[in-house]
Design an enzyme around this catalytic site. Structure first.
Site, PDB file in Angstrom:
ATOM      1  N   GLU A  71      -3.332   1.280   3.398  1.00 19.18           N
ATOM      2  CA  GLU A  71      -4.554   1.013   2.648  1.00 19.18           C
ATOM      3  C   GLU A  71      -4.614  -0.454   2.225  1.00 19.18           C
ATOM      4  OE1 GLU A  71      -6.865   2.830  -1.290  1.00 19.18           O
ATOM      5  OE2 GLU A  71      -5.040   3.786  -0.529  1.00 19.18           O
ATOM      6  N   GLY A 114      -9.462   4.456  -8.051  1.00 18.63           N
ATOM      7  CA  GLY A 114      -9.349   5.367  -9.178  1.00 18.63           C
ATOM      8  C   GLY A 114      -7.944   5.898  -9.350  1.00 18.63           C
ATOM      9  N   GLY A 115      -7.268   6.214  -8.225  1.00 18.76           N
ATOM     10  CA  GLY A 115      -5.933   6.789  -8.308  1.00 18.76           C
ATOM     11  C   GLY A 115      -4.806   5.825  -8.032  1.00 18.76           C
ATOM     12  N   SER A 116      -5.078   4.751  -7.297  1.00 19.76           N
ATOM     13  CA  SER A 116      -4.018   3.806  -6.934  1.00 19.76           C
ATOM     14  C   SER A 116      -4.557   2.383  -6.904  1.00 19.76           C
ATOM     15  CB  SER A 116      -3.425   4.169  -5.565  1.00 19.76           C
ATOM     16  OG  SER A 116      -4.402   4.054  -4.543  1.00 19.76           O
ATOM     17  N   THR A 117      -3.636   1.429  -6.880  1.00 18.80           N
ATOM     18  CA  THR A 117      -4.017   0.021  -6.764  1.00 18.80           C
ATOM     19  C   THR A 117      -3.099  -0.645  -5.762  1.00 18.80           C
ATOM     20  OG1 THR A 117      -4.461  -2.026  -7.998  1.00 18.80           O
ATOM     21  CG2 THR A 117      -2.520  -0.781  -8.660  1.00 18.80           C
ATOM     22  N   GLN A 118      -3.654  -1.621  -5.008  1.00 18.81           N
ATOM     23  CA  GLN A 118      -2.892  -2.304  -3.979  1.00 18.81           C
ATOM     24  C   GLN A 118      -2.951  -3.816  -4.156  1.00 18.81           C
ATOM     25  OE1 GLN A 118      -5.414   0.023  -2.899  1.00 18.81           O
ATOM     26  NE2 GLN A 118      -3.845   1.609  -3.046  1.00 18.81           N
TER      27      GLN A 118
END
EC number: 3.6.1.6
Length: 431
Positions: free
Chosen positions: A175, A205-209
């Site tokens: 991602e 909303g659920g993860s960050t990259q």
């Protein structure tokens, strides 16, 4: 060489969509040695050199469809991304964990966008693909599998080409990498001779990259081994620093700040935070689960106590790459962009460049004047404070680091979706 290989790749994609009958004319190739790489390509004599790709982004807060149009205007020119049609629905697929048929209906509705965009004669050779992200990664395996199965059935009943592995959950590392590919492709850096690229920050909303091309070997040597990914694209090998933090997306961070992540007894518990307005009390739903949340009516409020709360969600969890103390250029999108718009930092149609300290300054104002911003969102103080903490205490950006906040680059959505479309056709050799 990179530009030449991009040309060849798009030609091969064009061939996949336009491979024609025996009476079709042979397509001329202008580069020496190309026939050793690609098969002879044929096309109908009067055919327009246009092809399409449909990519679904099944995120934790919504499902989005991207319909890409590629066009080759002249045989001697590089085929280009001509257009993107984009639409989204809320909530995300994960909200239908116990109602997979209804989740499939949301995808069925979005397929109407593809039918309106792609000419009817091209439906059978236009691939349709769905990649799910943190929302489904956070679900129990069985429920996630049921949703994916339902989506696949919806695809099969559609008139589009359904390739192998057309529906799957995307790995968090991919991602981040594919968002980096999208932005650097759209800004021209992937086929530029300068070798300069930009970093990307994606807050879902659920993860960050976070993903960037390190300039220093020390950054690579000091990073955990699984934070470095190598892949080949257009005859160039890139060694990226990239990581996806599951549970540190904006909505998941709200749950963690409230102490509600993985909590039981939701029917009677009320989760409180000094980041919320004192007299605020409401039901809030994320991932198909409803939580009772409220402010701390008799407790402390404002930026400082809120910062202390969100710091616990970030500290010791997010790795700090060494060279972020320098002047690397980063594009930030998704909730970075949305919350900056909500807080009045940037214009929603234009985007803009802001410094990390601008997030901090506006977070203080929002938290200390919650009544003024409550109509925007009662969570705005928490969200802006979390973004500030994530950038400063998490990733370690300096206060004067400039971030380019954007929703679109060259009129195309800044997300991993375009990169994933490339990934499907080229199969990035990520290792």
């Amino acid at each position: 060489m990179a530009r030449r290989l991009l040309y060849l790749w798009l030609l091969s994609l064009w061939a996949l969509c336009w491979g024609g009958p025996a009476e079709a004319e042979q397509y001329d190739m202008d580069f020496p040695g190309v026939n050793s790489i690609l098969p002879i390509v044929t096309r109908p004599a009067n055919a327009s050199r246009i092809f399409y790709g449909v990519m679904f982004d099944a995120g934790s807060t919504g499902t989005r469809i991207h319909v890409y149009t590629f066009i080759q205007k002249d045989r001697a020119e590089l085929p280009v991304l001509d257009n993107e049609m984009f639409q989204s629905v809320k909530p995300g697929l994960s909200a239908y964990a116990d109602m997979p048929e209804r989740g499939g209906d949301t995808v069925r509705q979005l397929l109407k966008v593809a039918k309106r965009t792609v000419p009817r004669l091209e439906w059978k050779r236009t691939p349709v693909v769905l990649r799910a992200t943190a929302g489904l990664r956070l679900l129990p395996e069985g429920k996630a599998r049921s949703l994916l199965k339902q989506v696949h059935e919806v695809f099969e009943e559609s008139p589009f080409f359904v390739p192998d592995n057309s529906v799957s959950i995307m790995d968090g590392t991919n991602e981040g990498i594919l968002a980096w590919v999208t932005v650097n492709f759209l800004t021209g850096h992937l086929y530029s001779s300068s070798k300069k690229t930009v970093g990307t920050l994606d807050l879902g909303g659920g993860s960050t990259q976070i993903t960037f091309l390190p300039k220093s070997k020390k950054t690579i040597e000091a990073a955990p081994a699984d934070y470095i990914a190598r892949f080949d694209m257009f005859n160039t090998t890139y060694q990226l620093y990239t990581h996806s933090y599951l549970g540190n997306g904006l909505k998941a961070a709200r749950l963690a700040t409230l102490g509600a992540l993985g909590a039981e007894g939701l029917e009677w518990r009320v989760f409180t935070s000094s980041c919320l307005p004192k007299k605020f009390q409401e039901d809030w739903t994320f991932g198909g689960i409803t939580y009772k949340v409220s402010g701390v009516e008799d407790g402390s409020a404002g930026f400082k106590p809120c910062y202390e709360e969100v710091l616990k969600v970030v500290k010791g969890i997010v790795h700090q790459p060494l060279e972020l103390k320098g002047g690397s250029i980063f594009y930030a999108f998704s909730y970075y962009f949305d919350r900056a718009v909500d807080a009045g930092l940037i214009d929603g149609s234009e985007g803009g460049a802001v410094e990390v300290r601008d997030f901090k300054k506006r977070a203080k104002e929002v938290c200390n004047k919650k009544a003024k911003y409550r109509t925007v969102s009662p969570f705005l103080c928490m969200d802006m404070t979390y973004i500030t903490c994530l950038l400063k205490e998490g990733f370690g950006f300096k206060e004067n680091t400039v971030l380019q906040l954007t929703k679109k680059v060259n009129n195309v959505e800044a997300s991993w979706a375009l990169g994933a479309t490339f990934d499907y056709f080229q199969k990035l050799n990520i290792r």
